[in-house]
Design a protein around this motif. Structure first.
Motif, PDB file in Angstrom:
ATOM      1  N   GLU A 119       4.445  -3.549  -9.237  1.00 35.88           N
ATOM      2  CA  GLU A 119       5.683  -2.832  -9.539  1.00 35.88           C
ATOM      3  C   GLU A 119       5.442  -1.624 -10.438  1.00 35.88           C
ATOM      4  O   GLU A 119       6.400  -0.973 -10.859  1.00 35.88           O
ATOM      5  N   MET A 120       4.180  -1.334 -10.734  1.00 39.26           N
ATOM      6  CA  MET A 120       3.826  -0.233 -11.630  1.00 39.26           C
ATOM      7  C   MET A 120       3.090   0.846 -10.846  1.00 39.26           C
ATOM      8  O   MET A 120       1.874   0.768 -10.667  1.00 39.26           O
ATOM      9  N   PRO A 121       3.805   1.859 -10.390  1.00 39.33           N
ATOM     10  CA  PRO A 121       3.139   2.896  -9.601  1.00 39.33           C
ATOM     11  C   PRO A 121       2.047   3.626 -10.390  1.00 39.33           C
ATOM     12  O   PRO A 121       1.134   4.188  -9.787  1.00 39.33           O
ATOM     13  N   GLU A 122       2.116   3.581 -11.702  1.00 38.38           N
ATOM     14  CA  GLU A 122       1.113   4.265 -12.536  1.00 38.38           C
ATOM     15  C   GLU A 122      -0.292   3.689 -12.337  1.00 38.38           C
ATOM     16  O   GLU A 122      -1.272   4.378 -12.586  1.00 38.38           O
ATOM     17  N   VAL A 123      -0.379   2.446 -11.908  1.00 41.37           N
ATOM     18  CA  VAL A 123      -1.692   1.825 -11.723  1.00 41.37           C
ATOM     19  C   VAL A 123      -1.981   1.502 -10.257  1.00 41.37           C
ATOM     20  O   VAL A 123      -2.913   0.769  -9.951  1.00 41.37           O
ATOM     21  N   ALA A 124      -1.209   2.071  -9.345  1.00 31.99           N
ATOM     22  CA  ALA A 124      -1.398   1.818  -7.908  1.00 31.99           C
ATOM     23  C   ALA A 124      -2.813   2.144  -7.420  1.00 31.99           C
ATOM     24  O   ALA A 124      -3.379   1.360  -6.640  1.00 31.99           O
ATOM     25  N   PRO A 125      -3.430   3.255  -7.861  1.00 29.34           N
ATOM     26  CA  PRO A 125      -4.804   3.513  -7.399  1.00 29.34           C
ATOM     27  C   PRO A 125      -5.798   2.428  -7.844  1.00 29.34           C
ATOM     28  O   PRO A 125      -6.690   2.059  -7.084  1.00 29.34           O
ATOM     29  N   LEU A 126      -5.609   1.892  -9.035  1.00 32.60           N
ATOM     30  CA  LEU A 126      -6.468   0.810  -9.509  1.00 32.60           C
ATOM     31  C   LEU A 126      -6.311  -0.418  -8.619  1.00 32.60           C
ATOM     32  O   LEU A 126      -7.305  -1.035  -8.218  1.00 32.60           O
ATOM     33  N   VAL A 127      -5.089  -0.761  -8.272  1.00 32.84           N
ATOM     34  CA  VAL A 127      -4.828  -1.910  -7.405  1.00 32.84           C
ATOM     35  C   VAL A 127      -5.453  -1.677  -6.028  1.00 32.84           C
ATOM     36  O   VAL A 127      -6.135  -2.561  -5.489  1.00 32.84           O
ATOM     37  N   ALA A 128      -5.256  -0.497  -5.472  1.00 28.90           N
ATOM     38  CA  ALA A 128      -5.810  -0.185  -4.147  1.00 28.90           C
ATOM     39  C   ALA A 128      -7.340  -0.260  -4.155  1.00 28.90           C
ATOM     40  O   ALA A 128      -7.953  -0.817  -3.231  1.00 28.90           O
TER      41      ALA A 128
END
Length: 182
Positions: free
Chosen positions: A115-124
């Protein structure tokens, strides 16, 4: 003549440093922006001047680890599957040991991280890492890789009595036993 860091940059760095310490000690959810401001010796307004909110502070805390993970994924993408798997294993171990504190913070926010778009690249990139660690498209191998990552991250989080070398050795043995080489 020495070059000095501008006051704004020093303040931003201090906010990130204090946020990391507070997130690690108290957890992300139990830490407020006011807590971070007080620890950094500034006002909450100053924190909000530098960051749009607590998720943005979290993204800044995670940024060095996220950049190193992105580099690992980019490097693995250039290699044949077997070499990519070995690189992913070796560098994942290095990152797990180097960023032990970040693992504490990350584990605390996992339930809400999507739910935190700020860390989306880390998740991906974390998901891509699983693919490289598995060394295969086989769903079972993917599950084993996920299991290995979650277990090792949990051990990194709760390894205060382990030296970096002990933790590194544990990671090497565990991944060697759990992951088939491609």
């Amino acid at each position: 003549m020495a070059v000095s860091t501008p006051a704004r940059e020093r303040t931003r760095r201090e906010i990130v440093r204090q946020a990391m310490a507070l997130f690690q000690a108290n957890g992300y959810n139990a830490t407020s922006l006011q807590d971070i401001a007080t620890a950094a010796g500034c006002s909450k307004a100053t924190v909000l001047y530098h960051f749009s909110g607590k998720p943005a502070v979290l993204a800044a805390v995670l940024q060095p680890a996220a950049e190193d993970l992105a580099a690992l994924v980019a490097d693995a993408a250039q290699l044949p599957r077997a070499e990519a798997q070995q690189l992913a294993i070796d560098r994942f171990i290095d990152l797990s040991v180097e960023y032990r504190g970040v693992v504490d913070v990350l584990q605390d926010v996992l339930p809400e991280i999507e739910e935190m778009p700020e860390v989306a690249p880390l998740v991906a990139n974390g998901m891509r890492l699983i693919d490289y660690l598995a060394g295969s498209d086989d769903p079972l191998e993917q599950d084993v890789a996920r299991f290995a990552v979650n277990g090792l991250l949990g051990e990194c989080r709760h390894s205060a009595d382990s030296s970096d070398e002990d933790l590194r050795r544990l990671c090497e043995v565990a991944l060697g036993r759990l992951l088939r080489r491609a």
